[in-house]
Design a protein around this motif. Structure first.
Motif, PDB file in Angstrom:
ATOM      1  N   ALA B 247     -57.811  -7.598 -88.442  1.00  0.00           N
ATOM      2  CA  ALA B 247     -59.148  -7.129 -88.829  1.00  0.00           C
ATOM      3  C   ALA B 247     -60.146  -8.283 -88.774  1.00  0.00           C
ATOM      4  O   ALA B 247     -61.270  -8.127 -88.280  1.00  0.00           O
ATOM      5  CB  ALA B 247     -59.100  -6.513 -90.230  1.00  0.00           C
ATOM      6  N   VAL B 248     -59.705  -9.449 -89.250  1.00  0.00           N
ATOM      7  CA  VAL B 248     -60.589 -10.620 -89.227  1.00  0.00           C
ATOM      8  C   VAL B 248     -60.837 -11.061 -87.783  1.00  0.00           C
ATOM      9  O   VAL B 248     -61.968 -11.401 -87.401  1.00  0.00           O
ATOM     10  CB  VAL B 248     -60.000 -11.780 -90.071  1.00  0.00           C
ATOM     11  CG1 VAL B 248     -60.842 -13.035 -89.906  1.00  0.00           C
ATOM     12  CG2 VAL B 248     -59.917 -11.372 -91.536  1.00  0.00           C
ATOM     13  N   ALA B 249     -59.783 -11.017 -86.960  1.00  0.00           N
ATOM     14  CA  ALA B 249     -59.936 -11.407 -85.550  1.00  0.00           C
ATOM     15  C   ALA B 249     -60.948 -10.486 -84.853  1.00  0.00           C
ATOM     16  O   ALA B 249     -61.762 -10.939 -84.042  1.00  0.00           O
ATOM     17  CB  ALA B 249     -58.589 -11.361 -84.832  1.00  0.00           C
ATOM     18  N   GLY B 250     -60.893  -9.214 -85.190  1.00  0.00           N
ATOM     19  CA  GLY B 250     -61.845  -8.258 -84.612  1.00  0.00           C
ATOM     20  C   GLY B 250     -63.275  -8.595 -84.999  1.00  0.00           C
ATOM     21  O   GLY B 250     -64.193  -8.530 -84.186  1.00  0.00           O
ATOM     22  N   TRP B 251     -63.409  -8.983 -86.270  1.00  0.00           N
ATOM     23  CA  TRP B 251     -64.736  -9.377 -86.756  1.00  0.00           C
ATOM     24  C   TRP B 251     -65.237 -10.597 -85.993  1.00  0.00           C
ATOM     25  O   TRP B 251     -66.380 -10.670 -85.554  1.00  0.00           O
ATOM     26  CB  TRP B 251     -64.633  -9.663 -88.268  1.00  0.00           C
ATOM     27  CG  TRP B 251     -65.867 -10.253 -88.879  1.00  0.00           C
ATOM     28  CD1 TRP B 251     -66.943  -9.569 -89.379  1.00  0.00           C
ATOM     29  CD2 TRP B 251     -66.158 -11.645 -89.067  1.00  0.00           C
ATOM     30  NE1 TRP B 251     -67.875 -10.440 -89.858  1.00  0.00           N
ATOM     31  CE2 TRP B 251     -67.427 -11.719 -89.685  1.00  0.00           C
ATOM     32  CE3 TRP B 251     -65.475 -12.821 -88.765  1.00  0.00           C
ATOM     33  CZ2 TRP B 251     -68.020 -12.936 -90.022  1.00  0.00           C
ATOM     34  CZ3 TRP B 251     -66.059 -14.032 -89.096  1.00  0.00           C
ATOM     35  CH2 TRP B 251     -67.332 -14.076 -89.721  1.00  0.00           C
ATOM     36  N   LEU B 252     -64.319 -11.574 -85.813  1.00  0.00           N
ATOM     37  CA  LEU B 252     -64.673 -12.808 -85.109  1.00  0.00           C
ATOM     38  C   LEU B 252     -65.112 -12.484 -83.671  1.00  0.00           C
ATOM     39  O   LEU B 252     -66.110 -13.022 -83.181  1.00  0.00           O
ATOM     40  CB  LEU B 252     -63.469 -13.760 -85.115  1.00  0.00           C
ATOM     41  CG  LEU B 252     -63.664 -15.118 -84.448  1.00  0.00           C
ATOM     42  CD1 LEU B 252     -64.829 -15.882 -85.063  1.00  0.00           C
ATOM     43  CD2 LEU B 252     -62.378 -15.947 -84.551  1.00  0.00           C
ATOM     44  N   ALA B 253     -64.370 -11.579 -83.040  1.00  0.00           N
ATOM     45  CA  ALA B 253     -64.720 -11.193 -81.664  1.00  0.00           C
ATOM     46  C   ALA B 253     -66.121 -10.578 -81.617  1.00  0.00           C
ATOM     47  O   ALA B 253     -66.911 -10.870 -80.719  1.00  0.00           O
ATOM     48  CB  ALA B 253     -63.691 -10.198 -81.125  1.00  0.00           C
ATOM     49  N   SER B 296     -68.546 -22.440 -81.445  1.00  0.00           N
ATOM     50  CA  SER B 296     -69.474 -21.878 -82.419  1.00  0.00           C
ATOM     51  C   SER B 296     -68.761 -21.742 -83.755  1.00  0.00           C
ATOM     52  O   SER B 296     -67.543 -21.591 -83.813  1.00  0.00           O
ATOM     53  CB  SER B 296     -69.960 -20.495 -81.982  1.00  0.00           C
ATOM     54  OG  SER B 296     -70.425 -20.550 -80.661  1.00  0.00           O
ATOM     55  N   SER B 297     -69.558 -21.767 -84.809  1.00  0.00           N
ATOM     56  CA  SER B 297     -68.980 -21.712 -86.148  1.00  0.00           C
ATOM     57  C   SER B 297     -69.513 -20.479 -86.880  1.00  0.00           C
ATOM     58  O   SER B 297     -70.680 -20.124 -86.741  1.00  0.00           O
ATOM     59  CB  SER B 297     -69.371 -22.995 -86.875  1.00  0.00           C
ATOM     60  OG  SER B 297     -68.697 -23.076 -88.064  1.00  0.00           O
ATOM     61  N   PHE B 298     -68.618 -19.823 -87.616  1.00  0.00           N
ATOM     62  CA  PHE B 298     -68.992 -18.595 -88.332  1.00  0.00           C
ATOM     63  C   PHE B 298     -68.501 -18.666 -89.770  1.00  0.00           C
ATOM     64  O   PHE B 298     -67.497 -19.314 -90.047  1.00  0.00           O
ATOM     65  CB  PHE B 298     -68.381 -17.362 -87.657  1.00  0.00           C
ATOM     66  CG  PHE B 298     -68.717 -17.250 -86.198  1.00  0.00           C
ATOM     67  CD1 PHE B 298     -69.903 -16.668 -85.777  1.00  0.00           C
ATOM     68  CD2 PHE B 298     -67.845 -17.761 -85.233  1.00  0.00           C
ATOM     69  CE1 PHE B 298     -70.216 -16.578 -84.428  1.00  0.00           C
ATOM     70  CE2 PHE B 298     -68.149 -17.678 -83.888  1.00  0.00           C
ATOM     71  CZ  PHE B 298     -69.340 -17.082 -83.480  1.00  0.00           C
ATOM     72  N   THR B 299     -69.230 -18.002 -90.662  1.00  0.00           N
ATOM     73  CA  THR B 299     -68.820 -17.967 -92.062  1.00  0.00           C
ATOM     74  C   THR B 299     -68.447 -16.546 -92.451  1.00  0.00           C
ATOM     75  O   THR B 299     -69.218 -15.612 -92.225  1.00  0.00           O
ATOM     76  CB  THR B 299     -69.978 -18.454 -92.973  1.00  0.00           C
ATOM     77  OG1 THR B 299     -70.364 -19.752 -92.528  1.00  0.00           O
ATOM     78  CG2 THR B 299     -69.527 -18.511 -94.426  1.00  0.00           C
ATOM     79  N   LEU B 300     -67.260 -16.411 -93.011  1.00  0.00           N
ATOM     80  CA  LEU B 300     -66.809 -15.097 -93.490  1.00  0.00           C
ATOM     81  C   LEU B 300     -66.782 -15.154 -95.009  1.00  0.00           C
ATOM     82  O   LEU B 300     -66.064 -15.975 -95.594  1.00  0.00           O
ATOM     83  CB  LEU B 300     -65.407 -14.779 -92.936  1.00  0.00           C
ATOM     84  CG  LEU B 300     -64.762 -13.466 -93.396  1.00  0.00           C
ATOM     85  CD1 LEU B 300     -65.539 -12.248 -92.896  1.00  0.00           C
ATOM     86  CD2 LEU B 300     -63.305 -13.390 -92.915  1.00  0.00           C
TER      87      LEU B 300
END
Lengths: 175, 626
Positions: B247-253, B296-300
């Protein structure tokens, strides 16, 4: 291993009656099961093992009968010689049949999605309350030996229990 | 029938001898552990790298060498055909079952092996699931022997509560192959309860919530005076921590503008999952986690993660609800909730569990290690190092048992979660006049149609005395012993004729099928209901048409021409409706036929049985007058 009592109540050293001490039933059941369970005879002769299976099955059956309010009611009537298998026309009041029909229809008409859950919950509560009330009445009739009345109520308990199961099934189909 | 066999083998007699080295082993799908007494306390043992978890992966190399654990797992991507993972799912399965499951696509199966006992073809030779499991067990025992300097003399090995006989037997064989004396196979949830010392309590109802890497099990145990009872089990064999990572990988994509999981290149996917896994684990400690991908950097944030995880959490809660319902219990009756499995470290899981059951789950013991520790404690008892308690496990059968009735419907005789051993009888009757034989088809499953349950056996009862339909009373008795073995007998009440069949363990169901069947029954409950309604409507219509046909033959002259025409027309209309799949229409036309024949019924009734039966429907009268 175990001596078989006259009836399920005395098997678990409980007074004969509809109101039952479930904790005591559980405790007695497990105590007896600890004695007869086939695991205790894992290394014993075949004959003894077979006996253990029989006694253990008998205890399970006795326990499940007394544990279930509906089965307990039927068992008590049968102990009094009442035939609960045959339903006489006079046992079923038209109002009762009509009410059951109405409830079933309202159950069938509910949408088959989550929007029905709240209504199902209400139906469930209402049926539980009704069951509890009828169980009390059943206990009273039985206590005063009004067997005809008790038998009538038993059939109503059957209806209500079945309805409850159908409500639960409808809930399961949605969630 | 072996699936019924979730009973834990009876405790062996415990001899009081000198202290013996005993161990508890949690042989898991993803990871395995071993626990033993260390200075008076049972603990899990770490390897030389301080890792307690041994990945359940075995690498069979071309040079003939075998590596187990982290090193093997690390080779999974590079040498997928020769690194066997998740072997636990293969125990007790047939070749077809493994091929159909899709879990073992990367492996080649030996074409020489029996269909009932498949084996993997590896670079180091052919290995069956028992041998692979044995390699994992050997590695664990070697670890214990290296750490304690003593030989392990006996072990308690844990299995899922719903493991069937074949799966339990193969677990035992693997241990024997690894040179381990099995003191006992213990159910995983029971082991968790023992680890928390709950077996010493007077009584209580315990929920064991076990969310592993790829499987989710929830069990309800009842404990009273040292007697453990598995009241109900449930879960989802395809739900675990990995799904949260996905689920997290999908969000990252999505964040990367990749437009969903499907567009991620296959070679990027493992790395993306790893990044997701790190973020998920970080969120167990912090309110937000950083992920970087392609520079790129993302915050969850924890809140965003909660939203992603909500559907998965909901599935676990639904399984809990189902288990409670199976046991006819409310959340208020639960005294303890135990968390097992690494994925239960997620705060949102803990919160959901605490909210649902209205109490804080016990979590003092590491959820990855709690099962092994419980097994280790029990091993100490069985090895005679600790006094034995009055430990007895009462079991339930996990799937309903029933019999096929007219119209391919299933009449359930022993419902799932009934305490075993159990013996239940049910009376069946003949459907046609003069019927002298009856075929009984025993099935297992929750669905209402025979074709969707698993067939266990067929047997036939012959020599029923010819009687009117409905007069013969055939009493069918199901007996399930404590080992879960079923025997079925049938007897006609008036003649006492008997038939009997013993169901052989080869009919056992595997775990996935159980899960699938439960899931199907859940998903298709509605389809079942309408299919059942159709079958019942057809059955009812057939009965009525046959009854009227027979009545017309005997008493046709009682009818006026117009009445006869009305009945014939109604019969015709009903026959037409029977050809369609519309239960309501069949019922409606059945009712019309009933109505059209009312006058006829009344006249026959008056003529043959008198006024006493007034008001009964024609088919009932027909049965009594013949």
């Amino acid at each position: 291993m175990l001596s078989i009592a006259d009836n399920y109540f005395s098997q678990f050293e409980l007074p004969v009656g509809y109101d039952i001490d479930l904790d005591r039933l559980n405790g007695q059941f497990r105590e007896l099961q600890t004695i007869v369970h086939p695991d205790r005879y894992a290394a014993a002769e075949d004959e003894q093992r077979l006996q253990a299976i029989k006694l253990s099955s008998y205890l399970n059956e006795a326990y499940e009968t007394l544990k279930s309010p509906l089965r307990r009611a039927g068992y008590l009537l049968q102990m009094q010689g009442v035939d609960i298998e045959q339903v006489e026309q006079s046992d079923l009041d038209p109002e009762l049949l009509f009410e059951q029909l109405r409830l079933r229809e309202s159950l069938a008409e509910l949408p088959k999605d989550e929007s029905a859950l709240e209504r199902l919950e209400e139906l469930h509560h209402a049926t539980s309350a009704k069951l509890a009330q009828r169980q009390r009445e059943f206990a009273d009739f039985l206590a005063e030996a009004s067997l005809g009345q008790a038998r009538k109520l038993f059939h109503e308990l059957q209806f209500l229990t079945k309805l409850q199961a159908e409500i639960e099934k409808a809930e399961d189909a949605i969630v | 029938m072996s699936l019924l066999q979730i009973s834990e083998p009876g405790g062996r007699p415990v001899r009081r001898t000198d202290r013996k080295r005993a161990a508890g082993i949690d042989l898991g799908t993803t990871n395995s552990l071993i626990a033993t007494d260390v200075n008076g306390e049972v603990r899990t043992l770490a390897d030389a790298d301080s890792a307690h978890l041994l990945p359940s992966a075995v690498h069979y190399r071309a040079d003939g060498a075998t590596t187990v654990g982290a090193a093997a797992k690390a080779q999974a991507a590079a040498d997928p055909a020769n690194v066997i993972v998740s072997v636990k799912r293969a125990l007790g399965k047939s070749l077809d079952e493994l091929e159909d499951s899709g879990d073992y696509r990367q492996y080649r199966f030996d074409s020489e092996c029996e269909p009932g006992s498949p084996a993997f073809v590896t670079a180091a030779g052919v290995r069956n699931p028992v041998e692979v499991s044995a390699d994992i067990l050997k590695t664990l025992v070697q670890r214990a022997e290296a750490r304690t300097g003593e030989a392990v003399e006996g072990a308690v090995i844990t299995v899922p509560a719903y493991f069937n006989d074949a799966q339990r037997q193969q677990t035992r064989h693997a241990a024997e192959l690894a040179g381990i004396r099995v003191l006992r196979l213990l159910n995983e949830p029971t082991a968790a309860a023992v680890a928390y010392g709950l077996d010493t309590q007077e009584q209580g109802n315990i929920i064991v919530f076990d969310l592993g890497g790829g499987t989710f099990d929830v069990s309800l145990l009842s404990l009273r005076k040292g007697v453990f009872e598995v009241l109900a089990t449930g879960g989802d064999t395809a739900l675990g921590g990995d799904d949260f990572d996905k689920a997290v990988a999908g969000w990252l994509a999505d964040q990367c503008g990749l437009g969903g999981m499907d567009s991620i290149a296959a070679r990027d996917y493992p790395a993306m999952l790893q990044a997701a896994n790190r973020a998920r684990e970080a969120l167990s400690e912090a309110e937000q986690a950083e992920l970087s991908w392609n520079g790129s950097s993302f915050t969850l944030s924890a809140a965003e993660f909660a939203e992603l995880a909500a559907p998965l959490v909901r599935r676990t809660m639904l399984a809990c609800r189902r288990v409670l319902r199976d046991a006819r219990m409310e959340t208020g009756a639960i005294d303890n909730v135990l968390l097992v499995g690494g994925a239960t470290r997620m705060p949102l899981i803990r919160r959901a569990v605490a909210d649902y059951f209205g109490r804080e789950p016990l979590q003092d013991i590491d959820p990855d290690r709690v099962v092994a520790i419980g097994a280790g404690i029990q091993a100490e008892v069985l090895a005679g190092n600790k006094p034995a308690g009055d430990f007895l496990l009462l079991d339930v059968n996990p799937l309903s048992l029933g019999i096929e009735t007219m119209g391919e419907l299933v009449e359930k005789i022993i419902h799932r979660n009934t305490s075993i051993p159990v013996s239940k009888s049910q009376e069946f009757t003949t459907f046609k006049d003069g019927q002298t034989a009856m075929a009984l088809h025993v099935v297992q499953g929750e669905r209402e149609l025979v074709g969707e349950c698993r067939s266990l056996a067929r047997f036939s009862l012959r020599g029923i005395p010819p009687m009117v339909a409905g007069a013969a009373k055939v009493k069918v008795t199901f007996q399930v012993d404590a080992d879960g073995l079923l025997s079925v007998s049938a007897e006609e009440a008036s003649t006492g004729r008997k038939a009997e069949v013993q169901v052989k363990p080869s009919y056992g169901l595997d775990l996935d099928q159980v899960e699938q069947m439960l899931k199907d029954s859940h998903e298709h409950a509605r389809a079942d209901m309408s299919a059942r309604a159709l079958r019942e409507a057809r059955l009812e219509a057939t009965r009525l048409m046959e009854a009227i046909g027979a009545a017309l033959e005997v008493d046709g002259e009682l009818l006026e021409t117009a009445e006869r025409a009305a009945i014939d027309q109604a019969l015709h209309a009903l026959r037409q409706a029977m050809a369609e799949e519309n239960a309501a229409r069949i019922e409606e036309r059945t009712e019309q036929l009933n109505h059209a024949s009312e006058g006829f019924a009344e006249r026959r009734m008056n003529m043959t049985v008198g006024a006493a039966l007034r008001g009964e429907s024609i088919d009932a009268i027909d049965e009594r007058t013949e």
